[in-house]
Design a protein around this motif. Structure first.
Motif, mmCIF file in Angstrom:
data_model
loop_
_atom_site.group_PDB
_atom_site.id
_atom_site.type_symbol
_atom_site.label_atom_id
_atom_site.label_comp_id
_atom_site.label_asym_id
_atom_site.label_seq_id
_atom_site.Cartn_x
_atom_site.Cartn_y
_atom_site.Cartn_z
ATOM 1 N N GLY A 41 0.954 -1.206 0.012
ATOM 2 C CA GLY A 41 0.056 -0.144 -0.044
ATOM 3 C C GLY A 41 0.939 1.404 -0.118
ATOM 4 O O GLY A 41 0.273 2.298 0.340
ATOM 5 N N ASP A 67 1.978 7.231 0.761
ATOM 6 C CA ASP A 67 0.876 6.356 0.775
ATOM 7 C C ASP A 67 0.097 6.082 -0.567
ATOM 8 O O ASP A 67 0.361 6.832 -1.519
ATOM 9 C CB ASP A 67 -0.193 6.908 1.742
ATOM 10 C CG ASP A 67 -1.421 6.037 1.652
ATOM 11 O OD1 ASP A 67 -1.262 4.930 2.641
ATOM 12 O OD2 ASP A 67 -2.356 6.146 1.054
ATOM 13 N N ALA A 68 -0.128 4.927 -0.862
ATOM 14 C CA ALA A 68 -0.710 4.643 -2.528
ATOM 15 C C ALA A 68 -1.849 3.501 -1.879
ATOM 16 O O ALA A 68 -2.108 2.857 -3.167
ATOM 17 C CB ALA A 68 0.404 3.808 -3.117
ATOM 18 N N HIS A 69 -2.657 3.628 -1.024
ATOM 19 C CA HIS A 69 -3.756 2.822 -0.889
ATOM 20 C C HIS A 69 -4.706 2.878 -1.832
ATOM 21 O O HIS A 69 -5.354 2.055 -1.899
ATOM 22 C CB HIS A 69 -4.160 2.701 0.684
ATOM 23 C CG HIS A 69 -3.482 1.945 1.382
ATOM 24 N ND1 HIS A 69 -2.247 2.520 2.355
ATOM 25 C CD2 HIS A 69 -3.533 0.686 2.127
ATOM 26 C CE1 HIS A 69 -1.691 1.580 3.155
ATOM 27 N NE2 HIS A 69 -2.558 0.743 2.950
ATOM 28 N N ASP A 70 -4.866 4.195 -2.241
ATOM 29 C CA ASP A 70 -5.894 4.394 -3.423
ATOM 30 C C ASP A 70 -5.643 3.636 -4.708
ATOM 31 O O ASP A 70 -6.640 3.534 -5.384
ATOM 32 C CB ASP A 70 -5.959 6.104 -3.598
ATOM 33 C CG ASP A 70 -4.482 6.480 -3.952
ATOM 34 O OD1 ASP A 70 -3.445 6.089 -3.501
ATOM 35 O OD2 ASP A 70 -4.612 7.209 -5.216
ATOM 36 N N LEU A 71 -4.665 3.079 -4.953
ATOM 37 C CA LEU A 71 -4.532 2.265 -6.092
ATOM 38 C C LEU A 71 -5.073 0.850 -6.049
ATOM 39 O O LEU A 71 -5.475 0.372 -7.221
ATOM 40 C CB LEU A 71 -3.079 1.966 -6.407
ATOM 41 C CG LEU A 71 -1.949 3.315 -6.518
ATOM 42 C CD1 LEU A 71 -0.567 2.969 -6.649
ATOM 43 C CD2 LEU A 71 -2.365 3.877 -7.929
ATOM 44 N N GLY A 72 -5.577 0.478 -4.953
ATOM 45 C CA GLY A 72 -6.223 -0.663 -4.696
ATOM 46 C C GLY A 72 -5.242 -1.841 -4.894
ATOM 47 O O GLY A 72 -4.285 -1.809 -4.848
ATOM 48 N N ARG A 89 -4.495 1.906 -11.898
ATOM 49 C CA ARG A 89 -5.398 1.529 -10.755
ATOM 50 C C ARG A 89 -6.138 0.251 -10.747
ATOM 51 O O ARG A 89 -6.230 -0.309 -11.862
ATOM 52 C CB ARG A 89 -6.239 2.566 -10.382
ATOM 53 C CG ARG A 89 -5.761 3.904 -9.817
ATOM 54 C CD ARG A 89 -6.414 5.085 -9.776
ATOM 55 N NE ARG A 89 -7.862 4.857 -9.574
ATOM 56 C CZ ARG A 89 -8.432 5.028 -8.083
ATOM 57 N NH1 ARG A 89 -7.440 5.523 -7.430
ATOM 58 N NH2 ARG A 89 -9.479 4.514 -7.815
ATOM 59 N N ASP A 91 -9.203 -0.082 -10.945
ATOM 60 C CA ASP A 91 -10.241 0.170 -11.773
ATOM 61 C C ASP A 91 -10.022 0.495 -13.123
ATOM 62 O O ASP A 91 -11.180 0.854 -13.785
ATOM 63 C CB ASP A 91 -11.290 1.231 -11.068
ATOM 64 C CG ASP A 91 -10.481 2.423 -10.915
ATOM 65 O OD1 ASP A 91 -9.327 2.722 -11.382
ATOM 66 O OD2 ASP A 91 -11.069 3.449 -10.355
ATOM 67 N N ALA A 95 -3.164 6.692 -12.648
ATOM 68 C CA ALA A 95 -2.880 7.599 -11.464
ATOM 69 C C ALA A 95 -1.443 8.027 -11.686
ATOM 70 O O ALA A 95 -0.536 7.220 -12.237
ATOM 71 C CB ALA A 95 -3.000 7.152 -10.158
ATOM 72 N N TYR A 97 1.977 10.010 -10.398
ATOM 73 C CA TYR A 97 2.767 10.295 -9.020
ATOM 74 C C TYR A 97 4.097 11.304 -9.471
ATOM 75 O O TYR A 97 4.772 10.746 -10.283
ATOM 76 C CB TYR A 97 3.072 9.163 -8.180
ATOM 77 C CG TYR A 97 1.910 8.543 -7.590
ATOM 78 C CD1 TYR A 97 1.385 8.814 -5.996
ATOM 79 C CD2 TYR A 97 1.191 7.541 -8.290
ATOM 80 C CE1 TYR A 97 0.169 8.372 -5.605
ATOM 81 C CE2 TYR A 97 0.176 6.867 -7.618
ATOM 82 C CZ TYR A 97 -0.430 7.235 -6.550
ATOM 83 O OH TYR A 97 -1.281 6.711 -5.780
#
Length: 201
Positions: A41, A67-72, A89, A91, A95, A97
């Protein structure tokens, strides 16, 4: 889980070090020896990953983490150009960065052995990760005056004292032998690096 291992070939000697665990995806920068990975994550960027064979403490200080938890689950790196990393990601969306923009500049200065400009860049950026990266680079190049400045900027008092001790040694052979304690051995053979993953069931 997947783990990253960094492998070095020094002549005919093969050295392997565990670099990161629980890795979903990783990629080298297209221009520089900078490695990025999504692990547990987090987006981790190693500004000079072969520092693992030079000084592991400095290697830890020379990596950037966000933090990269939004990548799933199961993200996939698409490209790593300059300071921009694009990751697909879970979905399907992309993304983007940005990693430290001065890292590439520092690598350029290292390759050109422009140590004074590298020090000026680190002072301007005021990033401890860059100072750690410069410390590793200068140890590798045996540029001990730069090493001393970089370590001082990191408040690494014990290492500064050791570098000062090494600088006072009477011969290059003695200096190289002493630096083995904090760096890779001095060898005439070219060192080549590779990164690979192993999946554990």
């Amino acid at each position: 889980t997947t783990e990253i291992y960094t492998q070095a070939f020094v002549g005919s000697v093969r050295c392997v070090q565990d670099t990161a665990a629980m890795v979903d995806t990783f990629m080298w920068n297209e221009r520089y020896d900078i490695l990025a990975a999504v692990a547990d994550g987090r987006l981790i960027t190693w500004l000079y990953p072969n520092g693992i064979y030079i000084d592991k403490d400095l290697l830890e200080q020379s990596k950037a983490i966000r933090d990269a938890h939004d990548l799933g689950k199961f993200p996939q790196m698409i490209c790593f150009t300059g300071s921009l990393i694009q990751i697909r990601r879970f979905d399907g969306a992309l993304a983007a960065y940005n990693v430290l923009p001065h890292a590439g500049m520092l690598h350029d200065l290292y390759e050109k052995t422009k140590w004074e400009k590298a020090i000026t860049l680190c002072r301007y950026a005021k990033e401890s990760t860059l100072w750690a990266c410069l410390a590793i680079m200068s140890i590798s190049a045996r540029e001990l005056n730069t090493t001393e400045i970089a370590l001082a900027a990191l408040d690494e008092v014990d290492k500064v004292q050791y570098i000062n001790y090494v600088k006072e040694l009477p011969s290059d052979a003695a200096k190289n032998l002493s630096l083995i304690h904090i760096s890779e051995p001095t060898r005439p053979e070219r060192i080549s690096y590779a990164v690979f993953c192993l999946k554990k069931k």
